[in-house]
Design an enzyme around this catalytic site. Structure first.
Site, mmCIF file in Angstrom:
data_model
loop_
_atom_site.group_PDB
_atom_site.id
_atom_site.type_symbol
_atom_site.label_atom_id
_atom_site.label_comp_id
_atom_site.label_asym_id
_atom_site.label_seq_id
_atom_site.Cartn_x
_atom_site.Cartn_y
_atom_site.Cartn_z
ATOM 1 N N PRO A 2 0.834 -1.212 0.000
ATOM 2 C CA PRO A 2 0.000 0.000 0.000
ATOM 3 C C PRO A 2 0.866 1.258 0.000
ATOM 4 O O PRO A 2 1.857 1.334 0.724
ATOM 5 C CB PRO A 2 -0.794 -0.104 1.304
ATOM 6 C CG PRO A 2 -0.557 -1.463 1.833
ATOM 7 C CD PRO A 2 0.678 -2.008 1.205
ATOM 8 N N GLU A 3 0.512 2.211 -0.856
ATOM 9 C CA GLU A 3 1.229 3.482 -0.926
ATOM 10 C C GLU A 3 0.300 4.580 -0.408
ATOM 11 O O GLU A 3 -0.782 4.290 0.101
ATOM 12 C CB GLU A 3 1.670 3.748 -2.368
ATOM 13 C CG GLU A 3 2.557 2.644 -2.931
ATOM 14 C CD GLU A 3 2.991 2.902 -4.370
ATOM 15 O OE1 GLU A 3 3.056 4.073 -4.777
ATOM 16 O OE2 GLU A 3 3.258 1.928 -5.080
ATOM 17 N N LYS A 57 3.588 6.361 4.476
ATOM 18 C CA LYS A 57 2.818 5.124 4.372
ATOM 19 C C LYS A 57 2.477 4.557 5.754
ATOM 20 O O LYS A 57 2.057 3.407 5.867
ATOM 21 C CB LYS A 57 3.624 4.076 3.590
ATOM 22 C CG LYS A 57 3.983 4.512 2.175
ATOM 23 C CD LYS A 57 4.823 3.438 1.504
ATOM 24 C CE LYS A 57 5.562 3.979 0.307
ATOM 25 N NZ LYS A 57 6.553 3.035 -0.224
ATOM 26 N N ARG A 261 14.258 -1.651 -8.672
ATOM 27 C CA ARG A 261 12.829 -1.973 -8.763
ATOM 28 C C ARG A 261 12.399 -2.121 -10.215
ATOM 29 O O ARG A 261 12.853 -1.374 -11.091
ATOM 30 C CB ARG A 261 11.986 -0.838 -8.134
ATOM 31 C CG ARG A 261 12.372 -0.461 -6.721
ATOM 32 C CD ARG A 261 12.073 -1.545 -5.721
ATOM 33 N NE ARG A 261 10.672 -1.929 -5.701
ATOM 34 C CZ ARG A 261 9.744 -1.326 -4.953
ATOM 35 N NH1 ARG A 261 10.079 -0.319 -4.176
ATOM 36 N NH2 ARG A 261 8.485 -1.727 -4.986
#
Ligand SMILES: [Zn+2]
Length: 282
Positions: A2-3, A57, A261
């Site tokens: 979750p961001e 976050k 990433r």
């Protein structure tokens, strides 16, 4: 993971349920998800939740005994409001009950990387120095953003992912923001024109606000507090669309590694800027 938009959706969803509610019971099934040095989890019983907020976050509960809870959902953590008639879900590691309320607040986490950290008042005061978080992307002004970003010597994607630069962005939204800003993820901030930096800033705010309105993106595990999926994933232009045609130009979306990433981008719409930063023509 979750961001910012997903965490903001959770915080907004929790408020009507738990704001000013008194914790009457806390059941912990997996002690390792509770991180605490000085405060026993028993000290939470009888305290009232005075505020629920978001820092990057992190979900922060401010308690009436001056302790704070920090919940970080990491990869697969979920905070869910559950009523007695609902089935108990596997992977539920902690359950909060509240005085006079039928519902419970469950912490569930399949991969168990997330945690609930308990801070004493003193520990909470020191925390910002120990773990410095950058400002919130929705609160930072353009002049601050511009001044800070042009000094960065790393690739733009790496800068935007850095939680000490801005707190709350992650892989999904950085890829989407860079696509909408027409910036290649490997660009160096020094090579961006001031118009490009301005577009990046405005796009960042717009993408995040739209994603919050649509209650975040559900890729695998993210769910809102009542178990509902987000809706922003249907708006994704690059994230999760490798080898699919770009919606603007038809070029196939590529995936490369940036800052360790997986990074999706359109090689036509997001050209790598070359050369040094110059004054924009009038
Ligand atoms: Zn394109």
């Amino acid at each position: 993971m979750p961001e910012l938009p997903e965490v903001e959706t959770i915080v907004q969803g929790l408020r009507p349920y738990i704001f000013k509610r008194k914790i009457s019971h806390l059941k912990i099934f997996l002690p390792k998800i509770i991180h605490t040095k000085k405060v026993s989890p028993n000290h939470l019983i009888g305290t009232t939740i005075e505020n629920i907020s978001r820092l990057g976050k992190n979900i922060i509960f401010q308690l009436s005994n001056e302790c704070h809870l920090r919940v970080h959902l990491k990869m697969t953590g979920q905070l869910l409001i559950k009523f007695p008639e609902e089935d108990f879900q596997k992977h539920t590691h902690a359950i909060f009950s509240f005085d006079g309320e039928r519902f419970k607040l469950n912490y569930r986490d399949i991969r168990k990387f997330g945690f609930i950290q308990i801070f004493s008042a003193e520990e909470w005061e020191k925390w910002p120095k120990e773990s410095p978080l950058g400002p919130d992307p929705l609160e930072v002004t353009f002049s601050f953003f511009e001044e800070k970003i042009i000094k960065q010597k790393r690739m733009i994607k790496s800068v935007l992912l850095d939680q000490t630069f801005l707190a709350g962005l992650g892989n999904i939204y950085v890829d989407e923001i860079l696509y909408h800003s027409k910036i290649h993820p490997q660009s160096l901030p020094i090579n961006l024109s001031s118009n490009a930096v301005q577009e990046l800033y405005q796009t960042m705010v717009k993408v995040l606000k739209t994603a919050i309105l649509l209650r975040g993106s559900t890729i695998r595990d993210y769910l809102g507090i009542s178990g509902e999926a987000g809706n922003y994933q249907s708006k994704h232009q690059v994230y999760g669309r490798v080898n699919a045609p770009c919606h603007k130009c038809g070029t196939l979306i590529r995936k490369i590694k940036v800052a360790g990433r997986g990074t999706c981008f359109c090689p036509t719409c997001q050209k790598l800027e070359q050369g040094r930063r110059q004054a924009d023509p009038l």
